[in-house]
Design a protein around this motif. Sequence first.
Motif, PDB file in Angstrom:
ATOM      1  N   PHE A  85      16.074   7.310  10.441  1.00  0.00           N
ATOM      2  CA  PHE A  85      16.595   6.566   9.293  1.00  0.00           C
ATOM      3  C   PHE A  85      15.654   5.446   8.868  1.00  0.00           C
ATOM      4  N   ASP A  86      14.848   4.927   9.778  1.00  0.00           N
ATOM      5  CA  ASP A  86      13.847   3.939   9.389  1.00  0.00           C
ATOM      6  C   ASP A  86      12.781   4.594   8.509  1.00  0.00           C
ATOM      7  N   PHE A  87      12.382   5.808   8.859  1.00  0.00           N
ATOM      8  CA  PHE A  87      11.426   6.564   8.038  1.00  0.00           C
ATOM      9  C   PHE A  87      12.028   6.853   6.662  1.00  0.00           C
ATOM     10  N   THR A  88      13.291   7.282   6.644  1.00  0.00           N
ATOM     11  CA  THR A  88      13.986   7.535   5.374  1.00  0.00           C
ATOM     12  C   THR A  88      14.035   6.275   4.524  1.00  0.00           C
ATOM     13  N   HIS A  89      14.337   5.154   5.156  1.00  0.00           N
ATOM     14  CA  HIS A  89      14.422   3.873   4.459  1.00  0.00           C
ATOM     15  C   HIS A  89      13.077   3.488   3.863  1.00  0.00           C
TER      16      HIS A  89
ATOM     17  N   ALA B 172      12.350   3.265  -0.170  1.00  0.00           N
ATOM     18  CA  ALA B 172      11.915   1.993  -0.748  1.00  0.00           C
ATOM     19  C   ALA B 172      10.586   2.157  -1.470  1.00  0.00           C
ATOM     20  N   SER B 173       9.678   2.935  -0.899  1.00  0.00           N
ATOM     21  CA  SER B 173       8.367   3.150  -1.521  1.00  0.00           C
ATOM     22  C   SER B 173       8.497   3.926  -2.826  1.00  0.00           C
ATOM     23  N   ILE B 174       9.415   4.897  -2.862  1.00  0.00           N
ATOM     24  CA  ILE B 174       9.634   5.657  -4.101  1.00  0.00           C
ATOM     25  C   ILE B 174      10.196   4.750  -5.188  1.00  0.00           C
ATOM     26  N   TRP B 175      11.180   3.968  -4.839  1.00  0.00           N
ATOM     27  CA  TRP B 175      11.847   3.118  -5.835  1.00  0.00           C
ATOM     28  C   TRP B 175      10.886   2.065  -6.395  1.00  0.00           C
ATOM     29  N   LEU B 176      10.308   1.263  -5.510  1.00  0.00           N
ATOM     30  CA  LEU B 176       9.435   0.187  -5.971  1.00  0.00           C
ATOM     31  C   LEU B 176       8.098   0.729  -6.461  1.00  0.00           C
ATOM     32  N   GLY B 177       7.515   1.674  -5.709  1.00  0.00           N
ATOM     33  CA  GLY B 177       6.212   2.220  -6.087  1.00  0.00           C
ATOM     34  C   GLY B 177       6.244   2.970  -7.406  1.00  0.00           C
TER      35      GLY B 177
ATOM     36  N   GLY C 167       0.818  -1.214   0.000  1.00  0.00           N
ATOM     37  CA  GLY C 167       0.000   0.000   0.000  1.00  0.00           C
ATOM     38  C   GLY C 167       0.848   1.258   0.000  1.00  0.00           C
ATOM     39  N   PHE C 168       1.908   1.269   0.824  1.00  0.00           N
ATOM     40  CA  PHE C 168       2.833   2.406   0.840  1.00  0.00           C
ATOM     41  C   PHE C 168       3.438   2.635  -0.547  1.00  0.00           C
ATOM     42  N   SER C 169       3.918   1.565  -1.167  1.00  0.00           N
ATOM     43  CA  SER C 169       4.600   1.688  -2.456  1.00  0.00           C
ATOM     44  C   SER C 169       3.659   2.196  -3.537  1.00  0.00           C
TER      45      SER C 169
ATOM     46  N   ALA D 171      19.707   6.639  -0.722  1.00  0.00           N
ATOM     47  CA  ALA D 171      19.113   6.777   0.615  1.00  0.00           C
ATOM     48  C   ALA D 171      18.883   5.417   1.254  1.00  0.00           C
ATOM     49  N   LEU D 172      18.474   4.423   0.445  1.00  0.00           N
ATOM     50  CA  LEU D 172      18.278   3.067   0.962  1.00  0.00           C
ATOM     51  C   LEU D 172      19.583   2.502   1.514  1.00  0.00           C
ATOM     52  N   CYS D 173      20.654   2.674   0.751  1.00  0.00           N
ATOM     53  CA  CYS D 173      21.954   2.133   1.180  1.00  0.00           C
ATOM     54  C   CYS D 173      22.441   2.811   2.447  1.00  0.00           C
ATOM     55  N   ILE D 174      22.348   4.143   2.486  1.00  0.00           N
ATOM     56  CA  ILE D 174      22.866   4.884   3.644  1.00  0.00           C
ATOM     57  C   ILE D 174      22.032   4.591   4.894  1.00  0.00           C
ATOM     58  N   SER D 175      20.705   4.722   4.762  1.00  0.00           N
ATOM     59  CA  SER D 175      19.836   4.505   5.932  1.00  0.00           C
ATOM     60  C   SER D 175      19.884   3.054   6.387  1.00  0.00           C
ATOM     61  N   GLY D 176      19.954   2.115   5.417  1.00  0.00           N
ATOM     62  CA  GLY D 176      20.045   0.706   5.788  1.00  0.00           C
ATOM     63  C   GLY D 176      21.335   0.381   6.511  1.00  0.00           C
TER      64      GLY D 176
END
Length: 553
Positions: free
Chosen positions: A302-306, A310-315, A160-162, A356-361
Motif C-alpha cells: 500500500f505504500d507503493f500504491t500510495h 500521488a505521483s500520477i496526481w501531482l505529476g 523527481g517521481f512526480s 487510491a490515495l485515500c484507500i492506501s493512506g
Amino acid sequence: MKKVKWKKLLMLQLAALIFYFIGVNTVSAHAYITNSTPNENEILETAPKNVYIEFNEKIQTGFTILNVLNSSGERVDQKNVKIDPKTEKSMTVDLQPDLPNDIYTVEWRVVSADGHSVSGMIPFSIGELPEGTAFPTQQENGNMFTFISTMINKGFLYIGFSLYMGILLFYLIWYKGKKLSNSLIKRTQTVSITAIALLAISIISSIFIQTQSYAGGGLLASLSISNLLETLKSTKEGTIWILQTILLVILYLSHLYIWKMETYTDRKRLTIPGLAFLGIMLSKAFLGHPSSSPYETVAILFDFTHLVAASIWLGGMLVILLFLREGIFASEGEGHDLYWSSMERYSLWALFSVAALCISGAINASLLIPDFHSLVSTTYGKVLLIKVALLVFMLIFGAYHLVSRLLLKKKEFYKVSIKIEITLGILVLLVTSVFTQIQTPTLPIDLPFYEEAELGYNENISLSITPKKTGVQNQYEVFVFDNSRNPIDPIEQITIGLINGENETSFPLTKEKEGHYFAENLLLNQPGNLEVEIHVLTDELESLDYSFKMQVR
C-alpha cells in the motif's frame, strides 16, 4: 513589488504554520526498548552474567553497538554482541565475571527495521548507590544536519517521481497530438532531464546521509570507506541503494537515445525506462515506516500504491501545465484543444489516483497508528492530519478547474487558483518529506511492575512483577524491610491476591532469603486494570496488608 512580497510572506506563514503544528524533533527514534535486563536505574544485589535488550521491531546487523562501562569508563563486557537470529528483535553481550559493586552504564546503538539509527543508555548499579551519587541521565542524540539533509533528499526524490511519472503517462496515454512542436520537445527534454537529475541526486546522496546517521559522527563519517562498506554490506538500505543505482543507470542510458532521436511518442521505446522507473519506486516502498509495521508485506504494497497514486496526481497536473501552458487561457485553437483533451484524459486518472490515495493512506494509517488518541496527540498523527488537509484543499481546487471551464474568461482569477493548487502540491511534498522521519505512534511501553509502600511506622514493602505480560510466565517478588532497608524477619506467610473484575486468584510466596519472598511460573491470564493485594502474616500473627494497582495489556 508589493505583490511579490505578499506571496513570499504567505509562503513563509504557511511553512511556519506547518512546522508549528508538526513540532519537529530531530530525535525521532523508530525503534524503542520494550524489555531489558538489567532495567534502567535498577539496583542489583549480585552481578549479572550478561546484558539483554529487546526492541519493539526488528533491528539490523550493521553499526550495532552494545558497550558496558564502569564508573571509570572502562569496558567490562566481553565484546561478543549477538543479535537473536530467530526474532531479530533482541541483542545480548556477556559481562566479565564477578563484577564489583559499582555504577555501570550500557551504551547501545542499532539500526532499526525502518532504517533509522537509534541509540541510548541504560544505567544500573550492583549494590546500593553511594550517598550523594545518582544514575547518569539520557543525553539528546538528535542531529539537525541529518534531519534537514534527509528532508531535502526526500523532497528531491518525490519531485523527481512526480515529474517522471507525469512525462511517462503524458506520452503513453494523455497526449494525442499528431506531431510535437519544437517548444514541446524542448520542454520535454528540460523536464525529463530535471526529473532524472533529481532522482540521481537523491539516490546517490542517500548512501552518504544514511552512513552519517548510522555511524553517529560528523560529515567525515559519511566519507569513510569502511563505514560506507558496512552500510552496503550490513543494512537493507545499502542493498536497496545498489539496486536503485543500477536501475538509475538503466533509466539514464535508455533516455540518452530518446533525447537524441526525440522519439517521445514511441511507446515501445518507453518500456525499458518505464520499468526501470517503476523498479526504483517499488524499491523505495521497502524503506521507511512500512518495514516497522507488524504487517510488513501489506504495508509495503500500500505504500507503493500510495507513492504511485500521488505521483500520477501531482505529476500529471504539473507536466500538462508545463508542456501545454499556452492552452490554459486560450478560448479556442489547437493549443486550447490539446490542453483540455489532455486534461480530460488526465482527470479520470486523477480521480482513480485520489481514490487510491485515500484507500492506501487509510490502510497504512490503521497499520501504523494504534488508536484515535495517537492520531490527534502525536507528532506523526498531526503531520498526517496536515497532509490530509492539504490534499483536501488541493482536491477542491482540482475539481473547480474541471467544472469551471465556462469561466475561462476570468483569466486572472483562474491563473491564481492554478498557482494555489500547485503550491498546495509542493507543500504536500514538503510535509511528506518530513513525515518519513517522524516516529510512528506507539502504545505506552509495558515495563515490569515495581512499587514500594509503607505498611506501618517502621515496616515497608516492595512488589516486583516481571515481565508483567499476559500469556507468558511472570515472576512475583516481595521484599519486606524497615526504614533502613534492612529485611524484616521472621515472617510467617505472604500471600498475593490478583483481582480483575469479578475474577480473583490468590497464591502464597516462598521464602528465598531473609525478607525476600517470590513465586514463579504463574500467568497473568487477562489484560486490564488489576488490583494486587499483599497479605503479610508475621510470626506474631499480626496482619499487614497493602493493595497495589497496575494495568496489564
